[in-house]
Write a protein that holds these residues in place. Sequence first.
Motif, mmCIF file in Angstrom:
data_model
loop_
_atom_site.group_PDB
_atom_site.id
_atom_site.type_symbol
_atom_site.label_atom_id
_atom_site.label_comp_id
_atom_site.label_asym_id
_atom_site.label_seq_id
_atom_site.Cartn_x
_atom_site.Cartn_y
_atom_site.Cartn_z
ATOM 1 N N PRO A 149 0.923 -1.319 0.004
ATOM 2 C CA PRO A 149 -0.051 0.006 -0.043
ATOM 3 C C PRO A 149 1.086 1.175 0.045
ATOM 4 C CG PRO A 149 -0.889 -1.466 1.676
ATOM 5 C CD PRO A 149 0.678 -2.142 1.191
ATOM 6 N N LEU A 150 0.299 2.285 -0.773
ATOM 7 C CA LEU A 150 1.065 3.608 -0.737
ATOM 8 C C LEU A 150 0.279 4.693 0.092
ATOM 9 C CD1 LEU A 150 2.054 3.453 -4.615
ATOM 10 C CD2 LEU A 150 3.169 2.956 -2.783
ATOM 11 N N PHE A 151 0.718 5.760 0.412
ATOM 12 C CA PHE A 151 0.044 6.705 1.315
ATOM 13 C C PHE A 151 0.356 8.146 0.613
ATOM 14 C CE2 PHE A 151 3.768 6.626 3.821
ATOM 15 C CZ PHE A 151 4.076 8.002 4.180
ATOM 16 N N LEU A 152 -0.707 8.767 0.716
ATOM 17 C CA LEU A 152 -0.437 10.163 0.446
ATOM 18 C C LEU A 152 -0.778 11.096 1.461
ATOM 19 C CD1 LEU A 152 -2.606 10.297 -2.928
ATOM 20 C CD2 LEU A 152 -0.206 10.029 -2.570
ATOM 21 N N ARG A 153 0.023 11.895 1.805
ATOM 22 C CA ARG A 153 0.215 12.494 3.255
ATOM 23 C C ARG A 153 -0.627 14.180 3.258
ATOM 24 N NH1 ARG A 153 2.856 16.928 3.380
ATOM 25 N NH2 ARG A 153 4.373 17.418 2.109
ATOM 26 N N PRO A 154 -1.027 14.488 4.322
ATOM 27 C CA PRO A 154 -1.561 15.839 4.600
ATOM 28 C C PRO A 154 -0.458 16.813 4.233
ATOM 29 C CG PRO A 154 -1.668 14.908 6.504
ATOM 30 C CD PRO A 154 -1.151 13.625 5.575
ATOM 31 N N THR A 155 -0.819 18.207 4.600
ATOM 32 C CA THR A 155 0.160 18.973 4.619
ATOM 33 C C THR A 155 1.277 18.694 5.620
ATOM 34 O OG1 THR A 155 -1.330 20.370 6.291
ATOM 35 C CG2 THR A 155 -1.467 20.916 3.844
ATOM 36 N N SER A 156 2.471 19.560 5.477
ATOM 37 C CA SER A 156 3.591 18.773 6.158
ATOM 38 C C SER A 156 3.867 19.616 7.651
ATOM 39 C CB SER A 156 4.759 19.227 5.014
ATOM 40 O OG SER A 156 4.761 20.543 4.696
ATOM 41 N N GLU A 157 3.026 20.420 7.934
ATOM 42 C CA GLU A 157 3.254 20.976 9.354
ATOM 43 C C GLU A 157 3.510 20.012 10.255
ATOM 44 O OE1 GLU A 157 0.922 22.115 7.368
ATOM 45 O OE2 GLU A 157 1.249 24.335 6.974
ATOM 46 N N THR A 158 2.736 19.033 10.311
ATOM 47 C CA THR A 158 2.685 17.923 11.292
ATOM 48 C C THR A 158 4.041 17.268 11.343
ATOM 49 O OG1 THR A 158 0.432 17.626 11.160
ATOM 50 C CG2 THR A 158 1.838 15.840 12.172
#
Length: 84
Positions: free
Chosen positions: A20-29
């Motif tokens: 499985p691959l993932f697409l992350r949210p914005t990078s602040e976290t």
Amino acid sequence: GFSREVYWVRHAGETKLDLPLFLRPTSETAMYTMFKHWIRSHVDLPLKVFQIVNSFRYEKKQTRALLRVREIHFFESHTAHESE
């Protein structure tokens, strides 16, 4: 972490992916979590990080087809500065 905000991709068309691959949210976290590793003292400041990333909104329906997109190309700058 941001695990609840991640898109998980398990299929490509009708083919199930082996990994499985993932697409992350914005990078602040992710970025601000790393600051504690990159900044050891005031000597490391200011810290300036620039990156170009793709971010994705996790929405099940498109509310405004022409005005709201699901994929966003961000030019991000993250900084940490010494202050009094």
